[in-house]
Enzyme design. Structure first.
Site, short mmCIF file in Angstrom:
data_model
loop_
_atom_site.label_atom_id
_atom_site.label_comp_id
_atom_site.label_asym_id
_atom_site.label_seq_id
_atom_site.Cartn_x
_atom_site.Cartn_y
_atom_site.Cartn_z
N LYS A 290 1.28 -0.96 -0.07
CA LYS A 290 -0.13 -0.24 0.24
C LYS A 290 1.01 1.42 -0.03
CE LYS A 290 -3.77 -2.18 2.72
NZ LYS A 290 -4.92 -1.59 1.60
N ARG A 364 -9.93 -11.74 2.29
CA ARG A 364 -10.82 -13.03 1.62
C ARG A 364 -10.73 -14.31 1.96
NH1 ARG A 364 -11.92 -9.88 -3.67
NH2 ARG A 364 -11.29 -8.12 -2.26
N1 BES Z 1 -7.67 -4.10 4.89
C1 BES Z 1 -7.70 -3.85 3.91
C2 BES Z 1 -9.18 -3.05 3.32
C3 BES Z 1 -9.24 -2.08 3.76
C4 BES Z 1 -9.25 -0.45 3.29
C5 BES Z 1 -10.10 -1.60 4.91
C6 BES Z 1 -9.60 1.13 3.55
C7 BES Z 1 -10.34 -0.05 4.88
C8 BES Z 1 -9.56 0.66 4.98
C9 BES Z 1 -7.93 -4.82 2.67
O1 BES Z 1 -7.37 -5.77 2.69
C10 BES Z 1 -7.65 -4.41 1.17
O2 BES Z 1 -6.06 -3.72 1.21
N2 BES Z 1 -8.34 -4.88 0.73
C11 BES Z 1 -7.93 -3.88 -1.25
C12 BES Z 1 -9.18 -4.95 -2.08
C13 BES Z 1 -8.49 -4.96 -3.59
C14 BES Z 1 -6.74 -5.12 -3.81
C15 BES Z 1 -8.64 -6.00 -4.36
C16 BES Z 1 -9.13 -2.50 -1.33
O3 BES Z 1 -9.94 -2.17 -1.17
O4 BES Z 1 -8.52 -1.52 -2.10
MG MG Z 2 -5.34 -5.80 1.99
#
Ligand code: BES
Ligand code: MG
Ligand code: ZN
Length: 514
Positions: A290, A364
């Site tokens: 990230k 997931r």
């Molecule tokens: N933990 C994150 C989701 C999240 C994002 C929670 C912002 C709270 C605030 C999750 O693991 C994630 O990174 N999801 C990705 C999925 C994508 C790569 C398909 C996302 O939401 O960007």
């Molecule tokens: Mg994630």
């Protein structure tokens, strides 16, 4: 703070309390408690209100110093606007604001009268228990403070002020209400303590709150709870059970994964519910790292795990007659030479093969093993809570989670629990048409959807649905409401503790059903 108490009105004049809240409405006569205090204050309060009608409007605090005319030193007259617009949430906020208001004024003890109302705006009926619960809940929730890491003396002193309030009491107008309030107080004290457990776990720094730390916390918190049992799958047991998705997500981390399985089997129950909580103790994104701006709050990615563990503890404390199994897959998602990579294929416990499209869609993956395991328990319901997608925060913001389910009974029950607790939910549709988006060219499934994250929350939900068999199941994406950058009447900046009250309310209602 001490455990709150309730007192009947007849004793209040002799009772030692430093501060008292007197709620007033713009469309209703003032209650007998107000009258009594007004007389003691030589009618100064009613005169002030008559001369300044706006003081009865909603959310108006007016402070009176009693100058020894009453035992209480301070009286806050609080305008609540129209009585017909009164809601449980307003009462909860009144509780919270009363705490903060008097904490600043150095009061040690605060009393609030029960408000009688036939109906509240956000609920079917206004039983006195609900009023007592909302006032106490707001007050106690507002008293939370995460100050473990403050070392500066002045800072601590400033924060400490909050802790000066050591007692809270409810004033009731008759003995039946008194008894009912005492029951509510016992329940709500247990609930708030557990909301604060959730908050502490989430607010804790991620290098402390590791998968093992959460497992140890579960051990500690459940150790003396009757009818509970705790099993922890370590790396070896995860391997033995072919939980390769949990293992895969954690393989780039120096911290080993744990699957926490907590069970609560009361002597009498009719329904069994499995609750699953995502426990990513830190989500860096992995190899799909990230960027700055997205990493800072990713210690909250274990909120689901914190909620389900605290839920089972609360259920045991409240002796709810419903069987519960809480599953918390706990991992750390880190990039390293041993981390999973985009392009990898994992076959988890279910036997389905999953292509990794993005290592940041790790939630997931760990949930797929837990959901499969849950389905083998053949429960009446499975509910998972997960900070699963950023798309959910885009869609619903930071005050509301997304619910996804094909079971109408579950949807109705959770929606009702949401109205009672004001832990907001909104449905997103599990559109079958999008299922193609999570198909892989080389494996059974892939862990990301189509395009630039189109319907990102829904495709994540559809992915999870692949692992629940024919169980009645709901997915709750709590990515938004578990964290706040602002704070409110009864939450502080940081972890809100969202989800615990929602789950307990749902389980309390469910356990009433045959
Ligand atoms: N933990 C994150 C989701 C999240 C994002 C929670 C912002 C709270 C605030 C999750 O693991 C994630 O990174 N999801 C990705 C999925 C994508 C790569 C398909 C996302 O939401 O960007
Ligand atoms: Mg994630
Ligand atoms: Zn995550």
């Amino acid at each position: 703070m001490q455990k709150p108490t309730a007192t009947a009105k007849k004793y209040i004049k002799n009772h030692d309390v430093e501060a008292i809240v007197l709620p007033v409405f713009s469309d209703e006569k003032d209650d007998p408690l107000f009258q009594d205090y007004d007389i003691l204050m030589s009618k100064q309060i009613s005169q002030t209100l008559d001369e300044n009608k706006f003081l009865r409007e909603d959310n108006t605090f007016t402070l009176f110093y009693t100058n020894k005319k009453t035992k209480a030193k301070l009286i806050a007259v609080v305008g609540l606007g129209k009585k017909e617009e009164l809601s449980l949430e307003k009462l909860r906020q009144l509780g919270g604001k009363s705490f903060s208001y008097f904490a600043e004024k150095d009061a040690q003890s605060v009393a609030l009268p029960l408000i009688t109302a036939k109906k509240l705006k956000d609920t079917d009926e206004a039983a006195i228990e609900k009023v007592a619960r909302a006032l106490t809940e707001g007050f106690l929730l507002a008293a939370y403070d995460y100050d473990q890491f403050k070392t500066k003396k002045e800072e601590k002193e400033k924060e400490k002020k909050k802790q000066k309030i050591v007692s809270m009491q409810l004033i009731t107008f008759n003995d039946i209400d008194l008894q009912r309030s005492q029951q509510s107080i016992a329940t709500v004290t247990a609930i708030v303590n557990n909301v604060n457990l959730v908050r502490d776990l989430i607010n804790g720094p991620p290098s402390i709150v590791t998968p093992d730390f959460i497992a140890q916390t579960a051990k500690k918190e459940l150790s003396n709870k009757p009818y509970t049992r705790l099993t922890i799958f370590d790396k070896k047991l995860l391997e033995k059970n072919k939980m390769n998705c949990i293992l895969g997500v954690c393989q780039g981390s120096v911290n080993e994964p744990k699957l926490i399985i907590a069970e609560y089997t009361p002597p009498k129950y009719t329904k069994t519910v499995v609750i699953i909580g995502k426990g990513v103790t830190y989500d860096s994104g992995g190899i799909n790292l990230k960027p700055t701006g997205y990493l800072e709050t990713m210690k909250d990615d274990m909120s689901g795990a914190a909620v389900v563990l605290a839920t089972i503890k609360t259920a045991a404390e409240l002796k709810l007659p419903v069987k519960l199994i809480a599953l918390a897959p706990c991992v750390e998602n880190m990039p390293s030479g041993s981390a999973i990579k985009p392009g990898d294929v994992i076959v988890g416990m279910s036997g389905k093969s999953i292509e990794i499209g993005n290592t940041d869609a790790e939630g997931r993956l760990i949930l797929s093993d837990a959901l499969h395991y849950a389905a083998t328990c053949k429960p009446d319901y499975i509910i998972d809570l997960a900070t699963l997608t950023g798309a959910c925060v885009v869609a619903l913001g930071s005050l509301c989670s997304a619910i996804m389910s094909k079971d109408d009974t579950l949807k109705q029950a959770i929606t009702k629990a949401s109205k009672e607790t004001n832990e907001k939910v909104w449905e997103l549709p599990l559109l079958e048409e999008y299922r193609d988006d999570i198909k892989s060219d080389i494996a059974d499934l892939k862990n990301i959807g189509a395009g630039k994250g189109e319907a990102g929350s829904i495709t994540a939900g559809l992915f999870l649905s692949e692992f629940v068999g024919d169980c009645k199941w709901m997915h709750i994406d709590i990515a938004g409401p578990v964290w706040t950058t602002k704070g409110s009447a009864y939450t502080q900046k940081g972890a809100t503790g969202y989800g615990l009250r929602l789950m307990i309310e749902f389980l309390q209602e469910l356990s009433k059903k045959k």
